[in-house]
Design a protein around this motif. Structure first.
Motif, PDB file in Angstrom:
ATOM      1  N   GLY A 109       0.823  -1.199   0.000  1.00  0.00           N
ATOM      2  CA  GLY A 109       0.000   0.000   0.000  1.00  0.00           C
ATOM      3  C   GLY A 109       0.858   1.251   0.000  1.00  0.00           C
ATOM      4  O   GLY A 109       2.091   1.179  -0.074  1.00  0.00           O
ATOM      5  N   GLU A 110       0.205   2.403   0.115  1.00  0.00           N
ATOM      6  CA  GLU A 110       0.890   3.692   0.142  1.00  0.00           C
ATOM      7  C   GLU A 110       0.149   4.640   1.063  1.00  0.00           C
ATOM      8  O   GLU A 110      -1.080   4.675   1.053  1.00  0.00           O
ATOM      9  N   ALA A 111       0.881   5.426   1.836  1.00  0.00           N
ATOM     10  CA  ALA A 111       0.291   6.479   2.669  1.00  0.00           C
ATOM     11  C   ALA A 111       0.412   7.793   1.902  1.00  0.00           C
ATOM     12  O   ALA A 111       1.470   8.105   1.370  1.00  0.00           O
ATOM     13  N   TRP A 112      -0.680   8.564   1.844  1.00  0.00           N
ATOM     14  CA  TRP A 112      -0.704   9.797   1.061  1.00  0.00           C
ATOM     15  C   TRP A 112      -0.894  11.046   1.901  1.00  0.00           C
ATOM     16  O   TRP A 112      -0.562  12.138   1.465  1.00  0.00           O
ATOM     17  N   GLY A 113      -1.463  10.944   3.072  1.00  0.00           N
ATOM     18  CA  GLY A 113      -1.724  12.133   3.879  1.00  0.00           C
ATOM     19  C   GLY A 113      -1.462  11.866   5.344  1.00  0.00           C
ATOM     20  O   GLY A 113      -1.491  10.720   5.797  1.00  0.00           O
ATOM     21  N   ILE A 114      -1.210  12.942   6.094  1.00  0.00           N
ATOM     22  CA  ILE A 114      -1.019  12.842   7.538  1.00  0.00           C
ATOM     23  C   ILE A 114      -1.433  14.167   8.166  1.00  0.00           C
ATOM     24  O   ILE A 114      -1.160  15.237   7.612  1.00  0.00           O
ATOM     25  N   ASN A 115      -2.127  14.097   9.301  1.00  0.00           N
ATOM     26  CA  ASN A 115      -2.496  15.331   9.984  1.00  0.00           C
ATOM     27  C   ASN A 115      -1.608  15.541  11.208  1.00  0.00           C
ATOM     28  O   ASN A 115      -0.726  14.728  11.503  1.00  0.00           O
ATOM     29  N   ASP A 116      -1.839  16.636  11.912  1.00  0.00           N
ATOM     30  CA  ASP A 116      -0.971  16.979  13.034  1.00  0.00           C
ATOM     31  C   ASP A 116      -1.106  16.031  14.224  1.00  0.00           C
ATOM     32  O   ASP A 116      -0.240  16.003  15.096  1.00  0.00           O
ATOM     33  N   LEU A 140      -7.486   4.431   7.028  1.00  0.00           N
ATOM     34  CA  LEU A 140      -7.145   5.442   8.022  1.00  0.00           C
ATOM     35  C   LEU A 140      -6.229   4.759   9.014  1.00  0.00           C
ATOM     36  O   LEU A 140      -6.572   3.700   9.553  1.00  0.00           O
ATOM     37  N   TYR A 141      -5.048   5.336   9.232  1.00  0.00           N
ATOM     38  CA  TYR A 141      -4.101   4.806  10.208  1.00  0.00           C
ATOM     39  C   TYR A 141      -4.164   5.692  11.437  1.00  0.00           C
ATOM     40  O   TYR A 141      -3.993   6.907  11.356  1.00  0.00           O
ATOM     41  N   ASN A 142      -4.448   5.079  12.599  1.00  0.00           N
ATOM     42  CA  ASN A 142      -4.576   5.841  13.832  1.00  0.00           C
ATOM     43  C   ASN A 142      -4.135   4.989  15.010  1.00  0.00           C
ATOM     44  O   ASN A 142      -4.635   3.871  15.179  1.00  0.00           O
ATOM     45  N   TYR A 160      -6.550  10.102  -0.160  1.00  0.00           N
ATOM     46  CA  TYR A 160      -5.448  10.950  -0.593  1.00  0.00           C
ATOM     47  C   TYR A 160      -5.009  11.976   0.443  1.00  0.00           C
ATOM     48  O   TYR A 160      -3.887  12.459   0.396  1.00  0.00           O
ATOM     49  N   ASP A 161      -5.887  12.339   1.369  1.00  0.00           N
ATOM     50  CA  ASP A 161      -5.491  13.343   2.355  1.00  0.00           C
ATOM     51  C   ASP A 161      -6.392  13.257   3.573  1.00  0.00           C
ATOM     52  O   ASP A 161      -7.485  12.694   3.515  1.00  0.00           O
ATOM     53  N   ILE A 162      -5.913  13.822   4.678  1.00  0.00           N
ATOM     54  CA  ILE A 162      -6.667  13.884   5.929  1.00  0.00           C
ATOM     55  C   ILE A 162      -6.360  15.225   6.575  1.00  0.00           C
ATOM     56  O   ILE A 162      -5.202  15.654   6.605  1.00  0.00           O
ATOM     57  N   ASN A 163      -7.395  15.895   7.078  1.00  0.00           N
ATOM     58  CA  ASN A 163      -7.150  17.191   7.722  1.00  0.00           C
ATOM     59  C   ASN A 163      -7.065  17.031   9.238  1.00  0.00           C
ATOM     60  O   ASN A 163      -7.210  15.921   9.774  1.00  0.00           O
ATOM     61  N   ASN A 164      -6.837  18.128   9.931  1.00  0.00           N
ATOM     62  CA  ASN A 164      -6.659  18.075  11.387  1.00  0.00           C
ATOM     63  C   ASN A 164      -7.948  17.774  12.140  1.00  0.00           C
ATOM     64  O   ASN A 164      -7.920  17.471  13.327  1.00  0.00           O
TER      65      ASN A 164
END
Length: 190
Positions: A109-116, A140-142, A160-164
């Protein structure tokens, strides 16, 4: 050093944009030296003369020869992909090391986004015993766990992305095999 221009105005902006320096021709050498000193003093007082230093860091790989950074958050954690035994793996770089985030039962797989908060989004292959073996699914990785985010009725999805706030965006397959953008708020795609 003789200056052929003099400063007409120096404006600092509060939005972290660069300083604006307007110059005008004219004046004698003494006025040029005074102007040069005024500009240097203004830049020093405003902190502009101290150049920012940047450092490029090699984030490494897992056990392969390839890695790619896709997103970075305010605390320096990086989401991306790295090669491991010929497979692309979703990775998170933090604290000086690269961590393999795992899969959803398939090979990579691939990770594309990360939030604070360190939550990551991307895609990973589903297990080979699903309705369409080896099809990418959004995750979602948490807190050390990868969760399959589902689809919009089909088999395929990528985040593709995740916000705060924890909202995730990406693309997912519908029940009639069309690809639609999705927004995930909480536990359900919309």
């Amino acid at each position: 050093m003789v200056c052929s221009h003099r400063v007409a105005s120096l404006t600092a902006r509060e939005d972290d944009a660069p300083f604006v320096v307007r110059v005008a021709r004219g004046g004698d050498e003494e006025s040029h030296m005074k102007t040069d000193l005024m500009v240097v003093a203004a830049l020093l007082l405003c902190g502009v003369a101290s150049a920012a230093e940047y450092k490029i860091s090699d984030l490494g790989t897992l056990d392969g020869t390839y890695s790619d950074a896709r997103a970075v958050n305010r605390v320096g954690q990086v989401a991306g992909v790295a090669d491991s035994q010929g497979e692309n793996r979703a990775v998170l770089y933090m604290g000086g090391s690269l961590e393999d985030l795992g899969t959803l039962g398939g090979p990579g797989g691939e990770a594309w986004g990360i939030n604070d908060a360190g939550q990551g989004g991307g895609w990973a292959y589903a297990s080979d015993n699903g309705p369409r073996p080896g099809v990418p699914r959004a995750f979602l990785y948490n807190r050390g766990r990868m969760r399959d985010l589902g689809t919009l009725g089909g088999s395929y999805a990528e985040a593709y992305d995740i916000n705060n706030t924890g909202f995730v965006v990406g693309v997912a397959e519908t029940g009639d095999s069309a690809l639609h953008a999705f927004l995930l708020r909480g536990r359900r795609m919309q």
